[in-house]
Design a protein around this motif. Structure first.
Motif, PDB file in Angstrom:
ATOM      1  N   GLY A  31       0.831  -1.210   0.000  1.00  0.00           N
ATOM      2  CA  GLY A  31       0.000   0.000   0.000  1.00  0.00           C
ATOM      3  C   GLY A  31       0.858   1.250   0.000  1.00  0.00           C
ATOM      4  O   GLY A  31       1.869   1.359  -0.712  1.00  0.00           O
ATOM      5  N   ASP A  32       0.452   2.185   0.851  1.00  0.00           N
ATOM      6  CA  ASP A  32       1.156   3.461   0.967  1.00  0.00           C
ATOM      7  C   ASP A  32       1.896   3.555   2.300  1.00  0.00           C
ATOM      8  O   ASP A  32       1.982   4.634   2.906  1.00  0.00           O
ATOM      9  CB  ASP A  32       0.151   4.620   0.841  1.00  0.00           C
ATOM     10  CG  ASP A  32      -0.500   4.677  -0.531  1.00  0.00           C
ATOM     11  OD1 ASP A  32       0.164   4.260  -1.504  1.00  0.00           O
ATOM     12  OD2 ASP A  32      -1.661   5.105  -0.613  1.00  0.00           O
ATOM     13  N   ASN A  33       2.411   2.443   2.752  1.00  0.00           N
ATOM     14  CA  ASN A  33       3.059   2.442   4.065  1.00  0.00           C
ATOM     15  C   ASN A  33       4.246   3.407   4.124  1.00  0.00           C
ATOM     16  O   ASN A  33       4.462   4.064   5.152  1.00  0.00           O
ATOM     17  CB  ASN A  33       3.525   1.033   4.423  1.00  0.00           C
ATOM     18  CG  ASN A  33       2.363   0.138   4.796  1.00  0.00           C
ATOM     19  OD1 ASN A  33       1.276   0.634   5.133  1.00  0.00           O
ATOM     20  ND2 ASN A  33       2.580  -1.175   4.736  1.00  0.00           N
ATOM     21  N   VAL A  34       5.002   3.519   3.060  1.00  0.00           N
ATOM     22  CA  VAL A  34       6.161   4.413   3.070  1.00  0.00           C
ATOM     23  C   VAL A  34       5.693   5.864   3.171  1.00  0.00           C
ATOM     24  O   VAL A  34       6.215   6.653   3.980  1.00  0.00           O
ATOM     25  CB  VAL A  34       7.020   4.199   1.813  1.00  0.00           C
ATOM     26  CG1 VAL A  34       8.145   5.231   1.758  1.00  0.00           C
ATOM     27  CG2 VAL A  34       7.594   2.790   1.799  1.00  0.00           C
ATOM     28  N   GLU A  35       4.697   6.238   2.392  1.00  0.00           N
ATOM     29  CA  GLU A  35       4.195   7.611   2.433  1.00  0.00           C
ATOM     30  C   GLU A  35       3.511   7.898   3.764  1.00  0.00           C
ATOM     31  O   GLU A  35       3.613   9.010   4.302  1.00  0.00           O
ATOM     32  CB  GLU A  35       3.229   7.846   1.281  1.00  0.00           C
ATOM     33  CG  GLU A  35       3.878   7.739  -0.096  1.00  0.00           C
ATOM     34  CD  GLU A  35       5.011   8.738  -0.275  1.00  0.00           C
ATOM     35  OE1 GLU A  35       4.911   9.868   0.265  1.00  0.00           O
ATOM     36  OE2 GLU A  35       5.999   8.383  -0.952  1.00  0.00           O
ATOM     37  N   ASN A  36       2.819   6.908   4.301  1.00  0.00           N
ATOM     38  CA  ASN A  36       2.176   7.105   5.601  1.00  0.00           C
ATOM     39  C   ASN A  36       3.214   7.328   6.699  1.00  0.00           C
ATOM     40  O   ASN A  36       3.006   8.132   7.623  1.00  0.00           O
ATOM     41  CB  ASN A  36       1.302   5.905   5.949  1.00  0.00           C
ATOM     42  CG  ASN A  36       0.093   5.783   5.042  1.00  0.00           C
ATOM     43  OD1 ASN A  36      -0.366   6.784   4.459  1.00  0.00           O
ATOM     44  ND2 ASN A  36      -0.435   4.569   4.902  1.00  0.00           N
ATOM     45  N   LEU A  37       4.333   6.622   6.625  1.00  0.00           N
ATOM     46  CA  LEU A  37       5.394   6.799   7.618  1.00  0.00           C
ATOM     47  C   LEU A  37       5.971   8.204   7.539  1.00  0.00           C
ATOM     48  O   LEU A  37       6.222   8.849   8.574  1.00  0.00           O
ATOM     49  CB  LEU A  37       6.490   5.750   7.400  1.00  0.00           C
ATOM     50  CG  LEU A  37       7.648   5.756   8.392  1.00  0.00           C
ATOM     51  CD1 LEU A  37       7.142   5.511   9.813  1.00  0.00           C
ATOM     52  CD2 LEU A  37       8.688   4.698   8.005  1.00  0.00           C
ATOM     53  N   LYS A  38       6.139   8.718   6.341  1.00  0.00           N
ATOM     54  CA  LYS A  38       6.654  10.085   6.181  1.00  0.00           C
ATOM     55  C   LYS A  38       5.661  11.100   6.763  1.00  0.00           C
ATOM     56  O   LYS A  38       6.067  12.076   7.415  1.00  0.00           O
ATOM     57  CB  LYS A  38       6.888  10.375   4.704  1.00  0.00           C
ATOM     58  CG  LYS A  38       8.017   9.572   4.081  1.00  0.00           C
ATOM     59  CD  LYS A  38       8.157   9.896   2.590  1.00  0.00           C
ATOM     60  CE  LYS A  38       9.268   9.077   1.952  1.00  0.00           C
ATOM     61  NZ  LYS A  38       9.404   9.366   0.494  1.00  0.00           N
TER      62      LYS A  38
END
Length: 238
Positions: free
Chosen positions: A153-160
């Protein structure tokens, strides 16, 4: 018979007069002590015997020694020296290889630990001005299950986005790390890492640091490159 014949017979038959032995004259000397014997006026000369030289025979020398086979002795000596040099060379190579293998094993274990600690530092350290670079550095240093989780999913963007919402920066300091075990079949190593994370707000105020204990699984690929493969919290806690 003639008168001459008778006369001859008479003369023959007449006995011969007895022969009287001549009487030996008895030696006599005047009474009194015997006169001393006069020494001869001629002195007797005594010759000194010449020294007799005794010829001492020389000791019998031992029989001549048998000459050794110099060529054979030289060849054997050279062969022994060559063999000793060869054995020494082989031992040197073996010891050198063993030392290199030991040093390589120590270096490899240290690299497992360094990779695990760097994974923890990348995961908890960021700055508001470099959040994208910090998160991308953490993601690029992962593989296996950890990389799969971040890529969903968008886990990387969510972490940012989470890091930006804190309006703060964070810094992780490693307290200790130890290699727990190595799986040579999977080329994975488990490392226990202890760290303290300090968050600083925009005003520069530091919040109390939080301790973390993690078990980081590090994977080594065929090229010797190591990445964070998985992470777990020991005993279900941080």
């Amino acid at each position: 018979m003639t008168n001459d014949s008778v006369s001859d017979d008479v003369a023959t038959d007449a006995p011969e007069p007895p022969v009287t032995a001549a009487r030996r004259r008895r030696a006599s000397r005047a009474a009194g002590p015997a006169s001393p014997v006069r020494e001869s006026s001629t002195a007797a000369t005594v010759e000194t015997p010449a020294p007799v030289r005794v010829k001492v025979s020389r000791p019998v020398a031992p029989p001549p020694r048998r000459q050794p086979h110099r060529a054979l002795v030289t060849a054997v000596g050279l062969g022994v020296c060559a063999l000793a040099v060869a054995v020494l060379g082989v031992l040197t190579v073996v010891f050198g290889l063993q030392q290199r293998e030991a040093e390589a094993a120590v270096s490899r274990d240290r690299l497992f630990v360094d990779t695990a600690t760097q994974t923890v530092v990348n995961m908890f350290s960021y700055d508001q001005n470099t959040i994208d670079e910090s998160v991308n550095r953490f993601v690029n240093g992962t593989s296996g299950p950890l990389r799969d989780m971040l890529s969903q999913g968008d886990n990387v963007e969510n972490l940012k986005a989470i890091f930006r919402d804190t309006n703060a920066s964070s810094e992780a300091v490693i307290s200790g790390a130890a290699l727990e075990k190595v799986d040579e079949t999977a080329k994975n190593a488990t490392v226990l890492v202890s760290a303290r994370v300090t968050v600083t707000d925009l005003d520069g105020v530091n919040k109390p640091s939080q301790p973390y204990r993690l078990r980081i699984v590090v994977h080594e690929d065929d090229n010797g490159h190591m990445t964070g493969y998985d992470l777990k919290y020991p005993d279900g806690g941080n």
